[in-house]
Design a protein around this motif. Structure first.
Motif, PDB file in Angstrom:
ATOM      1  N   ASN A   7     -33.636  -5.189   6.400  1.00 22.36           N
ATOM      2  CA  ASN A   7     -34.532  -4.022   6.705  1.00 22.36           C
ATOM      3  C   ASN A   7     -34.322  -2.992   7.766  1.00 22.36           C
ATOM      4  O   ASN A   7     -33.263  -3.025   8.394  1.00 22.36           O
ATOM      5  CB  ASN A   7     -36.062  -4.509   6.765  1.00 22.36           C
ATOM      6  N   ILE A   8     -35.057  -2.131   8.048  1.00 23.82           N
ATOM      7  CA  ILE A   8     -34.980  -0.980   8.925  1.00 23.82           C
ATOM      8  C   ILE A   8     -34.664  -1.429  10.361  1.00 23.82           C
ATOM      9  O   ILE A   8     -34.011  -0.922  11.201  1.00 23.82           O
ATOM     10  CB  ILE A   8     -35.903   0.119   8.772  1.00 23.82           C
TER      11      ILE A   8
ATOM     12  N   THR B 122     -28.470   4.017   9.653  1.00 23.64           N
ATOM     13  CA  THR B 122     -29.996   4.390   9.524  1.00 23.64           C
ATOM     14  C   THR B 122     -30.354   5.874   9.896  1.00 23.64           C
ATOM     15  O   THR B 122     -31.476   6.262   9.821  1.00 23.64           O
ATOM     16  CB  THR B 122     -30.778   3.371  10.714  1.00 23.64           C
TER      17      THR B 122
ATOM     18  N   THR C 221     -26.935   2.763   2.849  1.00 25.01           N
ATOM     19  CA  THR C 221     -28.278   2.653   3.002  1.00 25.01           C
ATOM     20  C   THR C 221     -29.196   2.712   1.655  1.00 25.01           C
ATOM     21  O   THR C 221     -28.936   3.132   0.438  1.00 25.01           O
ATOM     22  CB  THR C 221     -28.572   3.923   3.559  1.00 25.01           C
TER      23      THR C 221
ATOM     24  N   THR D 234     -32.964   3.805   0.279  1.00 28.70           N
ATOM     25  CA  THR D 234     -33.843   4.784   0.113  1.00 28.70           C
ATOM     26  C   THR D 234     -35.109   4.593  -0.705  1.00 28.70           C
ATOM     27  O   THR D 234     -34.883   4.007  -1.694  1.00 28.70           O
ATOM     28  CB  THR D 234     -33.327   6.241   0.208  1.00 28.70           C
TER      29      THR D 234
ATOM     30  N   GLY E 212     -33.800   0.508   4.310  1.00 31.53           N
ATOM     31  CA  GLY E 212     -32.916  -0.646   4.799  1.00 31.53           C
ATOM     32  C   GLY E 212     -31.488  -0.302   4.588  1.00 31.53           C
ATOM     33  O   GLY E 212     -30.920   0.828   4.002  1.00 31.53           O
TER      34      GLY E 212
END
Length: 708
Positions: free
Chosen positions: A217-218, A266, A294, A296, A304
């Motif tokens: 995840n981010i 990121t 990545t 989106t 993420g």
């Protein structure tokens, strides 16, 4: 057949093109197959014709086969049929129906080929003639017919698809207002079901792919972890989910680099490839190749990162090993060149030293011990011996000569090497000798033992860059069976132990296993070849000795050597020969050498001691002198092996072949051991190596002449 509601014309066009391609492919395949089929069939028919006319050709009956061949020409459309007899003369010729205008046109377009078919006529296993036909392949009519029907089929498919599309379009307009909601619900259910199926398939693929699939995840937390990731990193899925990448799979050296990669991922959509060192659950370091992409949402926001990971640890090891082997090969080629160069230099250099030594010996005769220049001449003579010893060391290093094993006192060798090291070792390094006075003698090569001591002393110096102590210790030991079980070939009994210890940086455990491998070195480029310890190992093995190495990083290194002790009955050092009277003689000697300076100094030395000396500058000239003008007068030949032309060895063979009683002494600046052995096997009486001392030459000559 259901067509999509949108882009119907495109779908029809695509379907028509697809069917056109399929039918065209089938048509072309059929043509290729049928061409071979009809041609093969035509060949079989003409073989049948040949069998039918066999008896007629044998009896030269032209009327018999004529009716049959005319029917065959009409039935099969042959343009001509010609039968040849055994002498290849025309037996009979028959014209069939000619090509029509249409067929001639098709023939000119290569659509209706005319084949010349030829087969032998065999009677009782013998060829008695042959039959030749011109057969037009009229398969094109079949192809055109098929093509016509295929075109009709395509037109029919096109019309059918157009009608179906028109029908669907009409139905859609009618139902558009009445069943819109029903269609929407059905489509939604179908989409959801397809999405579930796709998700399930993707999940199975992710879990079973051989590549590790990790989703973050981010916040750089694990949200997906497949079986390959479990295998590579040794964490079960349940253990990995929710963990932050920085905390559990990165060594400290990689964290800054990975942090930069994460920031780039990121902040920008797209992908990034990197190669990183990673930690497993149990602390193993692996090299992994990462392919990061990545993720989106529909709004385009990054939510993420998905990573595909390939464990390339073994590949990297293989690449490193390959590079190491290539470097070893290059170094081995260099060392081979050094060895070849050493042999060439040794011959020329020893010839030069021989000239110096010979002249010095003559001057010492004219300058007795109380003469003004006697000491200086002796210094020159010692320098010549030292230079010759250096040449021998170079040849030993390049494996160009064998070990010269003699009774040897290790303590004496260590004391001598101490003098050399005292001038080369930095002053902040102390040397401590702890020598056992009761040490037994060993069988050893003085030069090679010196090389072992020098190599290890130099290594110790490099390890003690800030100073320390180099300890060389000898002991008399008795090795037992437990030691012998660990060292293949060892026998229990008395040994002379040599220990060389330094207080330097020590050797890492992983490097300790490889220190005796050729070309292995932990030194920087240009500071070592990786050959020192491998040469030490080879020398020790050639002495039937054994060695062990003990080292602790930061505490120093100790090498222990165990040399078999000589039995007391065999022990005894070579003592310097007492000065003996240099005796000459009145015999006639032929000196064969391509170096003029060697010939001149040899002539002068031998003439000074009353010998009659004749010289030759090649093997050919030597043979001419021995068997020609000086035939029967030569008592001894001094022969150099390394000469241009026929060379010394061939000259030796000729001398011994024509005069088996000839007495020959080999004198060479450098000749490989195997060549020297061959020369002795072929009848040479003695070998004297340049640069020899005046007394050595006279003693060798006198010994051979006197028959000792």
């Amino acid at each position: 057949m259901a067509l999509p509601h949108s882009n119907s014309r495109s779908s029809i066009k695509t379907a028509v093109l697809r069917w056109t391609g399929i039918l065209a492919a089938l048509f072309i395949a059929f043509v290729f197959y049928y061409q071979d089929y009809v041609l093969d069939k035509a060949v079989r028919r003409i073989d049948n014709h040949a069998r039918v006319v066999t008896s007629s050709l044998w009896t030269f009956d032209r009327s018999g086969p004529l009716a049959y061949l005319r029917l065959a020409a009409e039935a099969n459309g042959y343009l001509t049929i010609t039968v040849y007899d055994e002498s290849d003369s025309v037996f009979l010729t028959l014209q069939g129906p000619p090509l029509t205008k249409t067929e001639r046109l098709l023939n000119s377009l290569h659509l209706l080929p005319v084949h010349d078919l030829d087969t032998n006529i065999v009677y009782e296993d013998g060829v008695i003639g042959r039959i030749v036909t011109q057969w037009p392949n009229r398969s094109v009519y079949l192809y055109l017919n098929i093509f016509f029907w295929l075109a009709l089929v395509l037109v029919g498919i096109t019309l059918l698809l157009s009608l179906i599309d028109a029908k669907h379009s009409l139905e859609d307009r009618v139902k558009e207002r009445t069943v819109a909601l029903e269609n929407e619900i059905a489509e939604r259910k179908k989409t959801e079901e397809a999405l579930r199926d796709q998700t399930q398939r993707l999940k199975l693929h992710v879990m079973n792919t051989p590549l590790a699939v990790i989703e973050w995840n981010i916040d750089f937390e694990v949200v997906e972890w497949n079986r390959a990731a479990e295998y590579i990193f040794e964490y079960r899925r349940e253990e990995a989910l929710g963990k932050v990448g920085y905390d559990f799979m990165l060594p400290d050296t990689e964290k800054n680099h990975v942090e930069d990669v994460w920031k780039q991922l990121t902040s920008n959509t797209g992908g990034y490839r990197s190669v990183n060192l990673n930690l497993t659950k149990y602390g193993t370091v692996k090299t992994c190749e990462w392919y990061n992409t990545t993720l989106t949402n529909r709004a385009g926001d990054i939510i993420g990162v998905a990573s595909l990971v390939l464990d390339i640890t073994e590949r990297k090891r293989a690449e490193a090993e390959n590079e190491r082997l290539q470097a070893q090969l290059l170094q081995a080629q260099k060392m081979e060149a050094v060895g070849n160069l050493a042999g060439g230099i040794a011959h020329d250099f020893n010839n030069i030293l021989q000239t110096i030594s010979g002249n010095t010996g003559l001057l010492l005769i004219d300058n007795p011990a109380d003469a003004r220049h006697h000491a200086r001449l002796q210094a020159i003579e010692r320098a010549v011996r030292r230079a010759a010893e250096l040449v021998r060391q170079l040849l030993t290093f390049s494996r160009k000569i064998n070990s010269d094993l003699k009774p040897l006192d290790l303590n004496q060798e260590i004391r001598q090497i101490r003098g050399i090291l005292a001038h080369t070792m930095p002053k902040m390094i102390a040397m401590d000798l702890q020598l056992d006075d009761d040490l037994p003698l060993i069988r050893g090569d003085s030069v090679q033992v010196e090389q072992v001591l020098l190599n290890l002393a130099i290594n110790a110096m490099h390890a003690m860059i800030d100073g320390g102590t180099l300890t060389i210790r000898t002991n008399s030991v008795m090795l037992d069976e437990s030691f012998c079980r660990k060292h293949l070939g060892a026998e229990a009994g008395p040994y002379a132990q040599l220990s060389i210890t330094d207080t330097g940086a020590g050797i890492a455990k992983e490097a300790l296993e490889h220190i005796f491998e050729p070309f292995f070195t932990t030194k920087s480029i240009g500071q070592g070849t990786g050959l020192g310890l491998s040469i030490v190992y080879g020398i020790v093995k050639s002495h039937q000795a054994f060695l062990e190495c003990y080292s602790t990083p930061g505490s120093g290194t100790e090498f222990q050597f165990f040399f078999p002790a000589l039995p007391e009955t065999a022990a005894g050092l070579e003592t310097p020969a007492e000065a003996e009277e240099m005796r000459g003689g009145t015999e006639t000697i032929l000196l064969i050498d391509d170096e003029e300076a060697i010939r001149e100094i040899g002539r002068e030395i031998l003439s000074t001691f009353s010998y009659t000396v004749f010289c030759a500058d090649s093997g050919e000239a030597g043979l001419e002198a021995y068997f020609g003008e000086r035939a029967g007068t030569i008592d001894l030949v001094i022969l150099d092996l390394n000469m241009p032309g026929m060379g010394g060895f061939a000259c030796l063979q000729k001398l011994r072949e024509k005069d088996p009683e000839s007495r020959i002494v080999i004198a060479s600046g450098y000749t490989p051991t195997d060549v020297i052995n061959r020369a002795m096997d072929h009848g040479a009486r003695s070998v004297i190596a340049k640069p020899f001392q005046l007394a050595e030459l006279l003693r060798s000559v006198r010994t051979v002449l006197d028959g000792h």
